[in-house]
Design a protein around this motif. Sequence first.
Motif, mmCIF file in Angstrom:
data_model
loop_
_atom_site.group_PDB
_atom_site.id
_atom_site.type_symbol
_atom_site.label_atom_id
_atom_site.label_comp_id
_atom_site.label_asym_id
_atom_site.label_seq_id
_atom_site.Cartn_x
_atom_site.Cartn_y
_atom_site.Cartn_z
ATOM 1 N N ASP A 78 -41.618 17.752 -2.969
ATOM 2 C CA ASP A 78 -41.194 16.680 -3.835
ATOM 3 C C ASP A 78 -41.128 15.189 -3.389
ATOM 4 O OD1 ASP A 78 -40.391 18.489 -5.719
ATOM 5 O OD2 ASP A 78 -38.465 18.969 -4.650
ATOM 6 N N PHE A 79 -41.410 15.123 -2.146
ATOM 7 C CA PHE A 79 -41.460 13.595 -1.671
ATOM 8 C C PHE A 79 -42.803 12.934 -2.120
ATOM 9 C CE2 PHE A 79 -42.199 9.840 1.156
ATOM 10 C CZ PHE A 79 -41.224 9.225 0.678
ATOM 11 N N VAL A 86 -34.105 10.379 -7.616
ATOM 12 C CA VAL A 86 -32.679 9.853 -8.020
ATOM 13 C C VAL A 86 -31.492 10.619 -7.645
ATOM 14 C CG1 VAL A 86 -31.454 8.611 -9.671
ATOM 15 C CG2 VAL A 86 -34.277 8.537 -9.642
ATOM 16 N N GLY A 87 -30.684 10.360 -6.678
ATOM 17 C CA GLY A 87 -29.486 11.237 -6.398
ATOM 18 C C GLY A 87 -28.242 10.673 -7.182
ATOM 19 N N MET A 88 -27.458 11.713 -7.752
ATOM 20 C CA MET A 88 -26.463 11.466 -8.538
ATOM 21 C C MET A 88 -25.378 10.963 -7.881
ATOM 22 S SD MET A 88 -27.384 12.101 -11.688
ATOM 23 C CE MET A 88 -28.984 11.788 -11.364
ATOM 24 N N VAL A 93 -27.758 11.718 -2.162
ATOM 25 C CA VAL A 93 -28.832 10.728 -1.501
ATOM 26 C C VAL A 93 -29.150 11.075 0.013
ATOM 27 C CG1 VAL A 93 -29.300 8.381 -0.953
ATOM 28 C CG2 VAL A 93 -28.471 8.976 -3.300
ATOM 29 N N GLN A 94 -27.744 11.173 0.606
ATOM 30 C CA GLN A 94 -28.000 11.548 2.199
ATOM 31 C C GLN A 94 -28.657 12.950 2.315
ATOM 32 O OE1 GLN A 94 -27.273 9.171 4.689
ATOM 33 N NE2 GLN A 94 -28.375 10.592 5.585
ATOM 34 N N ASN A 95 -28.125 13.891 1.551
ATOM 35 C CA ASN A 95 -28.842 14.953 1.722
ATOM 36 C C ASN A 95 -30.233 15.019 1.461
ATOM 37 O OD1 ASN A 95 -26.502 16.331 2.517
ATOM 38 N ND2 ASN A 95 -25.856 16.951 0.477
ATOM 39 N N GLY A 101 -36.554 14.414 5.278
ATOM 40 C CA GLY A 101 -37.233 13.651 6.620
ATOM 41 C C GLY A 101 -37.612 12.201 6.174
ATOM 42 N N GLU A 102 -36.893 11.514 5.227
ATOM 43 C CA GLU A 102 -37.208 10.043 4.790
ATOM 44 C C GLU A 102 -35.856 9.307 4.688
ATOM 45 O OE1 GLU A 102 -39.990 8.835 4.136
ATOM 46 O OE2 GLU A 102 -41.281 10.591 4.189
ATOM 47 N N PRO A 103 -35.538 8.923 5.926
ATOM 48 C CA PRO A 103 -34.350 7.997 6.061
ATOM 49 C C PRO A 103 -34.274 6.674 5.405
ATOM 50 C CG PRO A 103 -35.298 8.252 8.337
ATOM 51 C CD PRO A 103 -36.076 9.086 7.291
ATOM 52 N N ASP A 104 -35.441 5.925 5.261
ATOM 53 C CA ASP A 104 -35.591 4.601 4.621
ATOM 54 C C ASP A 104 -36.360 4.716 3.457
ATOM 55 O OD1 ASP A 104 -34.293 3.849 7.161
ATOM 56 O OD2 ASP A 104 -36.514 4.190 8.196
ATOM 57 N N SER A 105 -37.038 5.528 2.714
ATOM 58 C CA SER A 105 -37.708 5.401 1.721
ATOM 59 C C SER A 105 -36.906 4.636 0.471
ATOM 60 C CB SER A 105 -38.436 6.803 1.395
ATOM 61 O OG SER A 105 -39.071 6.477 -0.044
#
Length: 154
Positions: A78-79, A86-88, A93-95, A101-105
Motif C-alpha cells: 500500500d505504501f 490517512v489514519g483516522m 497513524v503509528q500502526n 516501515g515508514e517512520p517519517d513519510s
Amino acid sequence: MIRVLFVCLGNICRSPMAEAVMRDLVEQQGLSAEIKFDSAGTSSWHIDEPPHKGTQAKLREYGISTSGMCARQLTKNDFEAFDYIVGMDASNVQNIRDMLGEPDSQKIFRFLDLTSHKMDVPDPWYTGDFQETYGLAVEGCEALLELILKPSRA
Ligand code: 4NP
C-alpha cells in the motif's frame, strides 16, 4: 491519477465511512476519473466483512451507497500504491508507520489534522455515535479534497 487510502483499526466503521463520503464528494465535483479511493484496517479482525451496520445505515440516510465495500488489512504494498495514506486516529497513524516501515513519510498523516479539530475520529465501535463520525468525515474529506486539488497551499 491521485490515490487515497483511508485506514482505521477494523476497516468497518470509520475508514469505510470516510472512503464512501470522499467518493460521493468527488463524484459530485465530477472528479471521479482523477481521484481513486480505498480503505483498509491495521487489524485482520474483520477481513472480507461489509461496513458495520451503523456505518451503512448512516451513509444510506445521506444517500451514499456502500455496495461492494469489503474490509481488508493494510499491506506493505500500500505504501507505493497510494499517494495519501490517512489514519483516522493517532494510534492508526503509528500502526501504519510501523507496519509499512515508514517512520517519517509525509504521505502518512492523521485525517482531522487537515481540519481545525486536530483530533482523533472517535470510534463509533465504542461510542455508538455514527452521526458524529459522519459529520467529521465530511469535514475531513472536504479538507482532504482541498489539499489534493491545491497541494501547494497545504
Ligand atoms: P473501526 O472500528 O476501526 O473504525 O473500523 C472498530 C471496529 C472493530 C473493532 C474496533 C474498532 N473491534 O474491536 O473489532
